[in-house]
Design an enzyme around this catalytic site. Structure first.
Site, PDB file in Angstrom:
ATOM      1  N   HIS A   9       0.830  -1.220   0.000  1.00 16.87           N
ATOM      2  CA  HIS A   9       0.000   0.000   0.000  1.00 16.87           C
ATOM      3  C   HIS A   9       0.859   1.262   0.000  1.00 16.87           C
ATOM      4  O   HIS A   9       0.409   2.303  -0.464  1.00 16.87           O
ATOM      5  CB  HIS A   9      -1.009  -0.013   1.159  1.00 16.87           C
ATOM      6  CG  HIS A   9      -0.462  -0.450   2.468  1.00 16.87           C
ATOM      7  ND1 HIS A   9      -0.156  -1.759   2.736  1.00 16.87           N
ATOM      8  CD2 HIS A   9      -0.151   0.242   3.590  1.00 16.87           C
ATOM      9  CE1 HIS A   9       0.311  -1.844   3.974  1.00 16.87           C
ATOM     10  NE2 HIS A   9       0.335  -0.650   4.512  1.00 16.87           N
ATOM     11  N   HIS A  48     -21.835  -3.154  18.859  1.00 19.35           N
ATOM     12  CA  HIS A  48     -21.641  -4.222  19.856  1.00 19.35           C
ATOM     13  C   HIS A  48     -22.340  -5.497  19.374  1.00 19.35           C
ATOM     14  O   HIS A  48     -23.467  -5.412  18.906  1.00 19.35           O
ATOM     15  CB  HIS A  48     -22.239  -3.802  21.189  1.00 19.35           C
ATOM     16  CG  HIS A  48     -22.212  -4.903  22.209  1.00 19.35           C
ATOM     17  ND1 HIS A  48     -21.056  -5.265  22.872  1.00 19.35           N
ATOM     18  CD2 HIS A  48     -23.196  -5.742  22.648  1.00 19.35           C
ATOM     19  CE1 HIS A  48     -21.325  -6.272  23.694  1.00 19.35           C
ATOM     20  NE2 HIS A  48     -22.617  -6.586  23.565  1.00 19.35           N
TER      21      HIS A  48
HETATM   22  P1  FAD Z   1       7.160  -5.509  -6.793  1.00 19.28           P
HETATM   23  O1  FAD Z   1       5.831  -5.956  -6.335  1.00 19.28           O
HETATM   24  O2  FAD Z   1       8.356  -6.249  -6.358  1.00 19.28           O
HETATM   25  O3  FAD Z   1       7.086  -5.482  -8.390  1.00 19.28           O
HETATM   26  C1  FAD Z   1       8.191  -5.192  -9.173  1.00 19.28           C
HETATM   27  C2  FAD Z   1       7.984  -5.795 -10.537  1.00 19.28           C
HETATM   28  O4  FAD Z   1       8.947  -5.267 -11.422  1.00 19.28           O
HETATM   29  C3  FAD Z   1       8.161  -7.308 -10.575  1.00 19.28           C
HETATM   30  O5  FAD Z   1       7.065  -7.911 -11.190  1.00 19.28           O
HETATM   31  C4  FAD Z   1       9.430  -7.514 -11.404  1.00 19.28           C
HETATM   32  O6  FAD Z   1       9.402  -8.695 -12.172  1.00 19.28           O
HETATM   33  C5  FAD Z   1       9.405  -6.294 -12.288  1.00 19.28           C
HETATM   34  N1  FAD Z   1      10.720  -5.900 -12.799  1.00 19.28           N
HETATM   35  C6  FAD Z   1      11.871  -5.733 -12.112  1.00 19.28           C
HETATM   36  N2  FAD Z   1      12.852  -5.295 -12.913  1.00 19.28           N
HETATM   37  C7  FAD Z   1      12.321  -5.195 -14.146  1.00 19.28           C
HETATM   38  C8  FAD Z   1      12.838  -4.798 -15.402  1.00 19.28           C
HETATM   39  N3  FAD Z   1      14.090  -4.356 -15.542  1.00 19.28           N
HETATM   40  N4  FAD Z   1      12.003  -4.840 -16.475  1.00 19.28           N
HETATM   41  C9  FAD Z   1      10.727  -5.247 -16.349  1.00 19.28           C
HETATM   42  N5  FAD Z   1      10.192  -5.618 -15.185  1.00 19.28           N
HETATM   43  C10 FAD Z   1      10.968  -5.579 -14.094  1.00 19.28           C
HETATM   44  N6  FAD Z   1       3.132  -6.031   1.615  1.00 19.28           N
HETATM   45  C11 FAD Z   1       1.973  -5.641   2.181  1.00 19.28           C
HETATM   46  O7  FAD Z   1       1.667  -4.446   2.176  1.00 19.28           O
HETATM   47  N7  FAD Z   1       1.117  -6.549   2.730  1.00 19.28           N
HETATM   48  C12 FAD Z   1       1.391  -7.862   2.774  1.00 19.28           C
HETATM   49  O8  FAD Z   1       0.598  -8.650   3.275  1.00 19.28           O
HETATM   50  C13 FAD Z   1       2.616  -8.307   2.214  1.00 19.28           C
HETATM   51  N8  FAD Z   1       2.933  -9.611   2.217  1.00 19.28           N
HETATM   52  C14 FAD Z   1       4.115 -10.017   1.649  1.00 19.28           C
HETATM   53  C15 FAD Z   1       4.435 -11.373   1.701  1.00 19.28           C
HETATM   54  C16 FAD Z   1       5.617 -11.819   1.154  1.00 19.28           C
HETATM   55  C17 FAD Z   1       5.951 -13.287   1.209  1.00 19.28           C
HETATM   56  C18 FAD Z   1       6.486 -10.889   0.504  1.00 19.28           C
HETATM   57  C19 FAD Z   1       7.747 -11.362  -0.140  1.00 19.28           C
HETATM   58  C20 FAD Z   1       6.175  -9.550   0.447  1.00 19.28           C
HETATM   59  C21 FAD Z   1       4.988  -9.092   1.043  1.00 19.28           C
HETATM   60  N9  FAD Z   1       4.645  -7.751   1.045  1.00 19.28           N
HETATM   61  C22 FAD Z   1       3.465  -7.336   1.633  1.00 19.28           C
HETATM   62  C23 FAD Z   1       5.514  -6.724   0.429  1.00 19.28           C
HETATM   63  C24 FAD Z   1       4.979  -6.349  -0.956  1.00 19.28           C
HETATM   64  O9  FAD Z   1       4.904  -7.508  -1.754  1.00 19.28           O
HETATM   65  C25 FAD Z   1       5.895  -5.324  -1.610  1.00 19.28           C
HETATM   66  O10 FAD Z   1       6.068  -4.225  -0.748  1.00 19.28           O
HETATM   67  C26 FAD Z   1       5.288  -4.825  -2.915  1.00 19.28           C
HETATM   68  O11 FAD Z   1       5.089  -5.879  -3.812  1.00 19.28           O
HETATM   69  C27 FAD Z   1       6.199  -3.766  -3.559  1.00 19.28           C
HETATM   70  O12 FAD Z   1       5.635  -3.361  -4.747  1.00 19.28           O
HETATM   71  P2  FAD Z   1       6.517  -2.772  -5.936  1.00 19.28           P
HETATM   72  O13 FAD Z   1       5.550  -2.400  -7.002  1.00 19.28           O
HETATM   73  O14 FAD Z   1       7.441  -1.761  -5.421  1.00 19.28           O
HETATM   74  O15 FAD Z   1       7.441  -3.984  -6.407  1.00 19.28           O
END
Ligand code: FAD
Ligand code: NAI
Length: 467
Positions: free
Chosen positions: A322, A445
């Protein structure tokens, strides 16, 4: 192909940024290196972990609380293959939903690894070996993060695993060692403990979920010990070795250097995640990263290169879906000429164990350190009729308010469904409400939310009714 905005990465930071850009009339593209959209969160993070947490909780209730409720079930068994299959279905439905949203918002999707050729050109290396190039006015980097796995831990994806592999084990392990009593360690540790695995957690700090309020840490640790999880706190893991069938984990006590040696079927490494910028071509545009490899951003999340922004796990701050979404929205609105704002103090943090943990604002430790005068109101879940009816009596709500103004500064909860309950605290704090405001709001409640009101009453002068 020329776009107003190109987003690299389709996690919650990237896909939300793309949708908001499209809503604001910008011609938008998104590049994702994997075949499915949704990033870590949808594919190997938030969604699959919550699917397994729910399934394992059902099993745990069937084997531990049904009898007390007067429900006799015979021979309850775990069907791990089915559990994983359902989890995969939830993931593909959710990821399919993002495909739909991309089409609906007329966002052009490219699958392939994106990298900067120059400030306005991004090349996309596709799985079939071909390359495509897009021209773009602005770029939003949302490439997320990957698990940290130090060399001494011999991560082999088979016996020494990270969260990604822990979401796909097809037989309930007998024993598992978890390194790190952070969010992942405790959530996935809970999944397996509920399914009957002997789980031992080794943690460097002196308490679990060390970044959260101390009282939450205490309450949660007590509940997880009841679940059967063993904790080795104040221990640093020094070495992990896996064979084809088992693992050996060595850790040293911080106090006396004494070594412990643990053996298990699996070792789950859950010691944090690092910003992922591999082969992104940052050097071709001159984007700076900090000591931890995170992309440096300034005002409005713009990088050192004007017109290129970064959001989510790849920049500083909490690694939360989020938080990434808020940042994606902010950057899209900045590009469209608006004046958005994020209050990072009001981004809630949740741990989806049972009981759940949820928090927003400052911890008591932070207020003490900053010298802010505060008062505390606490209310235990076990004093609620709702909690007794559902047999979920572990936990409490703790409210911290300013001693003089009564403004709420932090709310910390442990208990059933507090992940949903924390929204009330966020809303009130967003409007800079006081403990008295919450104390005077009617709470249905019987609900768990009554604990929030009672904690507010307690904070405003020991006025809790049911304690
Ligand atoms: P990401 O979700 O990591 O997405 C990045 C994307 O970019 C990926 O799909 C990747 O393949 C792509 N990418 C990278 N480099 C390139 C490139 N050069 N070219 C093209 N594509 C590329 N957060 C919560 O808030 N609540 C939860 O319950 C929660 N549970 C989690 C459980 C687990 C097991 C894990 C590992 C994480 C959890 N998180 C949770 C954290 C959450 O998943 C991350 O904070 C969130 O996904 C971050 O989002 P993002 O868009 O920054 O990156
Ligand atoms: P974390 O930062 O939450 O916890 C890592 C823990 O490992 C820390 O307590 C640290 O002291 C410990 N540690 C580090 N090195 C160690 C060593 N050598 N030996 C023993 N202990 C050691 O990281 P985690 O759990 O990997 O999660 C990564 C990120 O994913 C978090 O930042 C979190 O925000 C996000 N996430 C969020 C979830 C949620 O919102 N519910 C769920 C899962 C992940």
């Amino acid at each position: 192909m020329k776009f107003d905005v190109t987003v690299i990465g389709s996690g919650p930071g990237g896909y939300v940024a793309a949708i908001r850009c499209a809503q604001l009339g910008l011609k938008t593209a998104i590049i994702e290196k994997y075949a499915t959209l949704g990033g870590t969160c949808l594919n190997v993070g938030c969604i699959p972990s919550k699917a397994l947490l729910d399934s394992s909780e059902h099993y745990h209730n069937a084997t531990h609380t049904f009898e007390k409720h007067g429900i006799d079930v015979k021979e309850v068994k775990v069907n791990m293959k089915q559990m994983i299959k359902r989890k995969n279905e939830v993931v593909s439905q959710t990821s399919g939903g993002i495909d739909f949203l991309m089409k609906k918002n007329k966002i052009t999707v490219f699958h392939g690894h994106g990298s900067f050729v120059n400030k306005n050109t991004i090349s996309i290396a596709k799985a079939d070996g071909t390359t495509e190039t897009v021209e773009t006015d602005k770029t939003i980097i949302a490439t997320g993060s990957k698990p940290i796995a130090p060399a001494a831990f011999n991560y082999d994806k088979k016996r020494v695993i990270t969260s990604t592999e822990a979401l796909n084990i097809d037989k309930v392990p007998k024993r598992m060692v978890v390194i790190g009593a952070g969010v992942i360690g405790l959530e996935l540790g809970s999944v397996y403990a509920r399914l009957g695995t002997e789980v031992e957690v080794v943690e460097f700090m002196d308490r679990a979920i060390a970044g959260m309020d101390k009282d939450c840490s205490k309450e949660l640790t007590r509940s997880l010990k009841k679940l059967g999880i063993k904790f080795h706190l104040g221990h640093a893991v020094t070495e992990v070795k896996g064979t084809s069938r088992s693992v050996t984990v060595k850790a040293k006590s911080k106090k006396n250097d004494k070594e412990i040696i643990l053996k298990a079927d699996y070792c789950l490494i859950a010691i944090g995640r690092y910003a992922y910028t591999d082969k992104l071509g940052l050097e071709n545009v001159g984007i700076n990263t900090d000591k931890k490899g995170r992309i440096e951003v300034g005002k409005h999340l713009e990088t050192s290169v004007p017109g290129i922004y970064a959001v989510g796990d790849v920049i500083k701050g909490a690694m939360l879906a989020h938080k990434a979404e808020e940042e994606g929205t902010l950057v899209a609105e900045v590009i469209a000429g608006q004046q958005p704002h994020i209050d990072y103090n009001l981004i809630p943090g949740v741990v989806y164990t049972w009981p759940e943990v949820a928090a927003v604002g400052k911890t008591e430790e932070q207020l003490k350190e900053a010298g802010v005068p505060y008062k505390v109101g606490k209310f235990p879940m076990r004093a609620l009729g709702r909690a007794r009816a559902s047999m979920d009596t572990d936990g409490m709500v703790k409210m911290l308010a300013h001693k003089d103004t009564d403004e709420i500064l932090g709310v910390h909860m442990v208990g059933p469904r507090v992940a949903d309950m924390i929204a009330e605290a966020v809303a009130v704090m967003e409007f800079r409400g006081s403990a008295e405001d919450v104390a005077r709001m009617s709470h249905a409640h019987p609900t768990y939310t009554e604990a929030t009101r009672e904690a507010a009453l307690a904070a405003t002068g020991n006025r809790a009714i049911h304690m």
